[in-house]
Design a protein around this motif. Structure first.
Motif, PDB file in Angstrom:
ATOM      1  N   ASP A  58       0.808  -1.222   0.000  1.00 26.59           N
ATOM      2  CA  ASP A  58       0.000   0.000   0.000  1.00 26.59           C
ATOM      3  C   ASP A  58       0.842   1.274   0.000  1.00 26.59           C
ATOM      4  O   ASP A  58       0.410   2.296  -0.519  1.00 26.59           O
ATOM      5  CB  ASP A  58      -0.915   0.018   1.236  1.00 26.59           C
ATOM      6  CG  ASP A  58      -1.934  -1.100   1.179  1.00 26.59           C
ATOM      7  OD1 ASP A  58      -2.089  -1.660   0.075  1.00 26.59           O
ATOM      8  OD2 ASP A  58      -2.540  -1.427   2.217  1.00 26.59           O
ATOM      9  N   ASP A  59       2.000   1.216   0.626  1.00 33.26           N
ATOM     10  CA  ASP A  59       2.769   2.441   0.793  1.00 33.26           C
ATOM     11  C   ASP A  59       4.156   2.398   0.155  1.00 33.26           C
ATOM     12  O   ASP A  59       4.552   3.325  -0.525  1.00 33.26           O
ATOM     13  CB  ASP A  59       2.912   2.762   2.287  1.00 33.26           C
ATOM     14  CG  ASP A  59       1.567   3.135   2.886  1.00 33.26           C
ATOM     15  OD1 ASP A  59       0.915   4.021   2.320  1.00 33.26           O
ATOM     16  OD2 ASP A  59       1.171   2.520   3.894  1.00 33.26           O
ATOM     17  N   VAL A  60       4.888   1.281   0.398  1.00 33.74           N
ATOM     18  CA  VAL A  60       6.275   1.256  -0.070  1.00 33.74           C
ATOM     19  C   VAL A  60       6.335   1.151  -1.592  1.00 33.74           C
ATOM     20  O   VAL A  60       7.007   1.949  -2.253  1.00 33.74           O
ATOM     21  CB  VAL A  60       7.057   0.094   0.575  1.00 33.74           C
ATOM     22  CG1 VAL A  60       8.492   0.106   0.105  1.00 33.74           C
ATOM     23  CG2 VAL A  60       6.982   0.208   2.091  1.00 33.74           C
ATOM     24  N   LEU A  61       5.598   0.184  -2.147  1.00 35.26           N
ATOM     25  CA  LEU A  61       5.678   0.001  -3.590  1.00 35.26           C
ATOM     26  C   LEU A  61       5.163   1.209  -4.376  1.00 35.26           C
ATOM     27  O   LEU A  61       5.813   1.641  -5.329  1.00 35.26           O
ATOM     28  CB  LEU A  61       4.951  -1.284  -4.014  1.00 35.26           C
ATOM     29  CG  LEU A  61       5.710  -2.565  -3.640  1.00 35.26           C
ATOM     30  CD1 LEU A  61       4.988  -3.795  -4.183  1.00 35.26           C
ATOM     31  CD2 LEU A  61       7.147  -2.536  -4.157  1.00 35.26           C
ATOM     32  N   PRO A  62       4.009   1.797  -3.998  1.00 38.38           N
ATOM     33  CA  PRO A  62       3.584   3.009  -4.730  1.00 38.38           C
ATOM     34  C   PRO A  62       4.628   4.122  -4.666  1.00 38.38           C
ATOM     35  O   PRO A  62       4.890   4.786  -5.672  1.00 38.38           O
ATOM     36  CB  PRO A  62       2.302   3.419  -4.006  1.00 38.38           C
ATOM     37  CG  PRO A  62       1.798   2.179  -3.389  1.00 38.38           C
ATOM     38  CD  PRO A  62       3.005   1.364  -3.021  1.00 38.38           C
ATOM     39  N   SER A  63       5.246   4.287  -3.501  1.00 43.24           N
ATOM     40  CA  SER A  63       6.306   5.300  -3.386  1.00 43.24           C
ATOM     41  C   SER A  63       7.423   5.018  -4.372  1.00 43.24           C
ATOM     42  O   SER A  63       7.869   5.903  -5.114  1.00 43.24           O
ATOM     43  CB  SER A  63       6.895   5.305  -1.976  1.00 43.24           C
ATOM     44  OG  SER A  63       6.067   6.014  -1.106  1.00 43.24           O
ATOM     45  N   LEU A  64       7.870   3.763  -4.373  1.00 45.75           N
ATOM     46  CA  LEU A  64       8.974   3.391  -5.253  1.00 45.75           C
ATOM     47  C   LEU A  64       8.586   3.553  -6.715  1.00 45.75           C
ATOM     48  O   LEU A  64       9.384   4.019  -7.530  1.00 45.75           O
ATOM     49  CB  LEU A  64       9.394   1.943  -4.984  1.00 45.75           C
ATOM     50  CG  LEU A  64      10.303   1.752  -3.772  1.00 45.75           C
ATOM     51  CD1 LEU A  64      10.613   0.280  -3.573  1.00 45.75           C
ATOM     52  CD2 LEU A  64      11.600   2.533  -3.945  1.00 45.75           C
ATOM     53  N   GLU A 221       6.925   3.565  15.445  1.00 40.92           N
ATOM     54  CA  GLU A 221       6.577   3.322  14.042  1.00 40.92           C
ATOM     55  C   GLU A 221       7.157   4.430  13.156  1.00 40.92           C
ATOM     56  O   GLU A 221       7.662   4.179  12.069  1.00 40.92           O
ATOM     57  CB  GLU A 221       5.046   3.248  13.879  1.00 40.92           C
ATOM     58  CG  GLU A 221       4.425   1.941  14.341  1.00 40.92           C
ATOM     59  CD  GLU A 221       4.325   1.829  15.859  1.00 40.92           C
ATOM     60  OE1 GLU A 221       4.621   2.828  16.559  1.00 40.92           O
ATOM     61  OE2 GLU A 221       3.967   0.752  16.364  1.00 40.92           O
ATOM     62  N   MET A 222       7.060   5.664  13.669  1.00 39.77           N
ATOM     63  CA  MET A 222       7.599   6.778  12.913  1.00 39.77           C
ATOM     64  C   MET A 222       9.110   6.587  12.690  1.00 39.77           C
ATOM     65  O   MET A 222       9.615   6.734  11.579  1.00 39.77           O
ATOM     66  CB  MET A 222       7.347   8.091  13.656  1.00 39.77           C
ATOM     67  CG  MET A 222       7.893   9.304  12.945  1.00 39.77           C
ATOM     68  SD  MET A 222       7.933  10.745  14.023  1.00 39.77           S
ATOM     69  CE  MET A 222       9.426  10.462  14.937  1.00 39.77           C
ATOM     70  N   TRP A 223       9.797   6.215  13.769  1.00 37.14           N
ATOM     71  CA  TRP A 223      11.241   5.949  13.659  1.00 37.14           C
ATOM     72  C   TRP A 223      11.520   4.835  12.654  1.00 37.14           C
ATOM     73  O   TRP A 223      12.461   4.904  11.873  1.00 37.14           O
ATOM     74  CB  TRP A 223      11.817   5.556  15.024  1.00 37.14           C
ATOM     75  CG  TRP A 223      12.155   6.726  15.893  1.00 37.14           C
ATOM     76  CD1 TRP A 223      11.283   7.467  16.619  1.00 37.14           C
ATOM     77  CD2 TRP A 223      13.454   7.276  16.112  1.00 37.14           C
ATOM     78  NE1 TRP A 223      11.951   8.465  17.294  1.00 37.14           N
ATOM     79  CE2 TRP A 223      13.286   8.366  17.002  1.00 37.14           C
ATOM     80  CE3 TRP A 223      14.725   6.946  15.667  1.00 37.14           C
ATOM     81  CZ2 TRP A 223      14.360   9.143  17.440  1.00 37.14           C
ATOM     82  CZ3 TRP A 223      15.794   7.713  16.107  1.00 37.14           C
ATOM     83  CH2 TRP A 223      15.601   8.809  16.983  1.00 37.14           C
ATOM     84  N   SER A 224      10.674   3.808  12.666  1.00 38.50           N
ATOM     85  CA  SER A 224      10.923   2.681  11.761  1.00 38.50           C
ATOM     86  C   SER A 224      10.787   3.123  10.304  1.00 38.50           C
ATOM     87  O   SER A 224      11.482   2.621   9.429  1.00 38.50           O
ATOM     88  CB  SER A 224       9.971   1.521  12.072  1.00 38.50           C
ATOM     89  OG  SER A 224       8.684   1.792  11.546  1.00 38.50           O
ATOM     90  N   GLY A 225       9.895   4.087  10.079  1.00 38.31           N
ATOM     91  CA  GLY A 225       9.736   4.610   8.718  1.00 38.31           C
ATOM     92  C   GLY A 225      10.990   5.339   8.262  1.00 38.31           C
ATOM     93  O   GLY A 225      11.444   5.203   7.117  1.00 38.31           O
ATOM     94  N   ILE A 226      11.542   6.122   9.186  1.00 34.21           N
ATOM     95  CA  ILE A 226      12.772   6.851   8.852  1.00 34.21           C
ATOM     96  C   ILE A 226      13.895   5.864   8.543  1.00 34.21           C
ATOM     97  O   ILE A 226      14.652   6.021   7.590  1.00 34.21           O
ATOM     98  CB  ILE A 226      13.160   7.783  10.015  1.00 34.21           C
ATOM     99  CG1 ILE A 226      12.083   8.854  10.183  1.00 34.21           C
ATOM    100  CG2 ILE A 226      14.526   8.405   9.778  1.00 34.21           C
ATOM    101  CD1 ILE A 226      12.205   9.677  11.446  1.00 34.21           C
ATOM    102  N   LEU A 227      13.945   4.814   9.367  1.00 30.95           N
ATOM    103  CA  LEU A 227      14.947   3.767   9.173  1.00 30.95           C
ATOM    104  C   LEU A 227      14.785   3.128   7.791  1.00 30.95           C
ATOM    105  O   LEU A 227      15.762   2.912   7.062  1.00 30.95           O
ATOM    106  CB  LEU A 227      14.749   2.700  10.261  1.00 30.95           C
ATOM    107  CG  LEU A 227      15.980   1.944  10.727  1.00 30.95           C
ATOM    108  CD1 LEU A 227      16.996   2.898  11.320  1.00 30.95           C
ATOM    109  CD2 LEU A 227      15.575   0.882  11.750  1.00 30.95           C
ATOM    110  N   LEU A 228      13.538   2.855   7.430  1.00 31.53           N
ATOM    111  CA  LEU A 228      13.262   2.233   6.139  1.00 31.53           C
ATOM    112  C   LEU A 228      13.738   3.134   5.001  1.00 31.53           C
ATOM    113  O   LEU A 228      14.348   2.671   4.036  1.00 31.53           O
ATOM    114  CB  LEU A 228      11.763   1.950   6.009  1.00 31.53           C
ATOM    115  CG  LEU A 228      11.355   1.302   4.686  1.00 31.53           C
ATOM    116  CD1 LEU A 228      11.934  -0.089   4.561  1.00 31.53           C
ATOM    117  CD2 LEU A 228       9.840   1.253   4.544  1.00 31.53           C
TER     118      LEU A 228
END
Lengths: 259, 254
Positions: A58-64, A221-228
């Motif tokens: 839903d989020d990672v692939l559309p971004s990419l 979760e926010m931190w994990s997004g930054i990490l990703l």
């Protein structure tokens, strides 16, 4: 030193600083009561829960996908226009001041404008990414094409290498070191703009999700997004370097081979 | 085969008259050397003959046809071997590219490439990149490319100015051997008097700038040339001394 010893040293060298950073982070979060700095273990857990789920789709692939589309658009426009401008001194004289002006505009300020022109859908985000990525590619391509070797150019003329063949064998290959430098700069700009474009009027994507977590006080979760995002940028840069090494093998070889 | 008449070149921006009036001709199958004091416009002349530079006045004709751009059956070996080969291509690809542009069938192309690389002694490095080779070998690649192109006229612009003396002697003999085998009409520009006498059937002496032809000298040495015996002939010394005096005169005129 034997082979095993060398391998151990290598691992320690590569992993040493990251491990140190995690330890410092761990110590800091344990000592402080700061709600906004969760422990690394907590972030790792959030990372697994958050991203190994439908969020990838839903989020990672559309971004990419938007990043790739915008980047591809910028490569096509930047290299295309760069070759044309680089080959024509007249066009260059006319275009160069304008190009410098456009490059000087920080791409994120174009988001509100492009939103007005292209709406708030995927098209807007792709355009934002492309409009930021195109300048380093364009300007580096112009530089590379302009610096083509005259003797090589004369050689092409003498031996009837012209038109598309000249473009392929002389212009693009000759300018490839500069073009690749432009592409590398554009990649990091593209990632920044991917995130920024999703922070405006968006309903999916990495940038959107990170802002959403922040507003919902889902700090780990926010931190994990930054990490990703960091990992994503790292992997893309790694892939890019492999491509670059292939494309420019003659270039680096020439530098070393001149002994 | 090659007729240069009344060639004049003035560089507009700088208003420099590089060539004033250059007239000479080269018959089919001849090997003619051009010498002159440094800065006399040898390279300008060669670029005009090659169709890379439009002359201000006068004309160049190859096999009766006026040159307005690079003629289809003319090949050039440039001085800067390091810059005239494509560094991103292998030796073989460098030699093959012009033939591909001529739309030559693959079979014939392969023969010509292999044949010309063998003729310059580089058959075993066909898959190397030019930058992996020594300077002399790189210039051999450029010569192989020119030979494979099967030109009517071969131009060489101080091709051995940047290689060491031994390599240079080898390359001179290579050029002579290839010229004998192919009978290609050759115009060889050099600043080296010995080289001109050793290689040429005729030597054209250019004056200092603005340039005219000072002398068109027939080299009456035996056709078989050899680095040791030819260069020690008394006649070689005579011709060499004569040309040396001419060049000194040309320099003094300025």
């Amino acid at each position: 030193m034997n082979g095993t010893g060398r391998a151990v040293t290598r691992v320690l060298t590569v992993a040493g600083v990251p491990a140190l950073l995690v330890i410092v982070w761990q110590l800091y979060s344990a000592a402080s009561q700061n709600f906004y700095v969760p422990a690394p273990g907590r972030v790792a857990q959030a990372f697994a829960e958050t991203w190994f789920s439908e969020r990838i789709l839903d989020d990672v692939l559309p971004s990419l996908a938007r990043l790739l589309a915008g980047y591809a658009l910028a490569v096509a426009a930047g290299v295309g226009a760069g070759v044309a401008i680089g080959l024509s001194p007249r066009l260059r004289a006319a275009a160069e001041p304008v190009l410098e002006f456009f490059r000087a505009i920080p791409p994120p300020v174009l988001v509100p404008l492009i939103m007005l022109l292209a709406g708030i859908g995927d098209g807007m985000k792709v355009l934002v990414i492309a409009s930021g990525c195109v300048w380093p590619i364009l300007l580096n391509t112009v530089e590379g094409v302009r610096a083509l070797d005259e003797v090589l150019s004369d050689t092409c003329r003498m031996y009837g290498v012209r038109g598309l063949s000249r473009l392929r064998h002389l212009v693009l290959r000759g300018a490839s070191p500069q073009i690749m430098a432009g592409l590398r700069q554009a990649l990091s700009i593209g990632i920044i703009l991917m995130v920024i474009s999703e922070m405006f009027a968006s309903s999916s994507g990495l940038g959107f999700t990170i802002v959403l977590f922040q507003r919902g006080f889902q700090i780990a979760e926010m931190w994990s997004g930054i990490l990703l995002l960091g990992l994503l940028g790292y992997v893309l840069a790694l892939l890019f370097r492999r491509l670059e090494r292939r494309v420019l093998s003659w270039h680096s070889g020439r530098g070393v081979g001149r002994a | 085969m090659l007729e240069v008449s009344g060639l004049r070149k003035v560089y507009e921006g700088r208003r420099v008259e590089a060539l004033r009036e250059v007239t000479f001709q080269v018959d089919a199958g001849e090997l003619v050397c051009v010498i002159g004091p440094s800065g006399c416009g040898k390279t300008t002349l060669l670029r005009c003959v090659a169709g890379l530079l439009p002359p201000t006045a006068g004309s160049v004709k190859v096999a009766g046809a006026a040159v307005t751009g690079p003629p289809p059956r003319m090949a050039v070996v440039f001085q800067e071997y390091g810059r005239s080969l494509f560094p991103w291509m292998t030796v073989r690809q460098n030699v093959e590219l012009p033939l591909k542009e001529k739309r030559m069938p693959a079979g014939r192309r392969g023969e010509l490439v292999a044949g010309s690389l063998a003729a310059v002694g580089l058959a075993d490095v066909a898959d190397a990149h030019p930058w992996q080779l020594s300077g002399g070998m790189q210039q051999r690649v450029a010569i192989a490319r020119a030979v494979a192109y099967e030109p009517q006229v071969l131009l060489m612009d101080e091709p051995f100015a940047a290689v060491d003396a031994q390599t240079r002697a080898d390359l001179e003999d290579l050029v002579l051997a290839l010229w004998r085998d192919t009978g290609v009409t050759t115009l060889f520009v050099t600043h080296d008097i010995d080289e001109a006498v050793y290689l040429g059937q005729r030597v054209i002496v250019l004056s200092g700038s603005p340039t005219v032809v000072m002398e068109d000298l027939k080299i009456d040495l035996p056709p078989e040339r050899d680095q040791l015996t030819t260069r020690s002939l008394p006649r070689f010394a005579d011709l060499r001394g004569h040309l040396y005096a001419q060049i000194q005169r040309a320099r003094g005129d300025r």
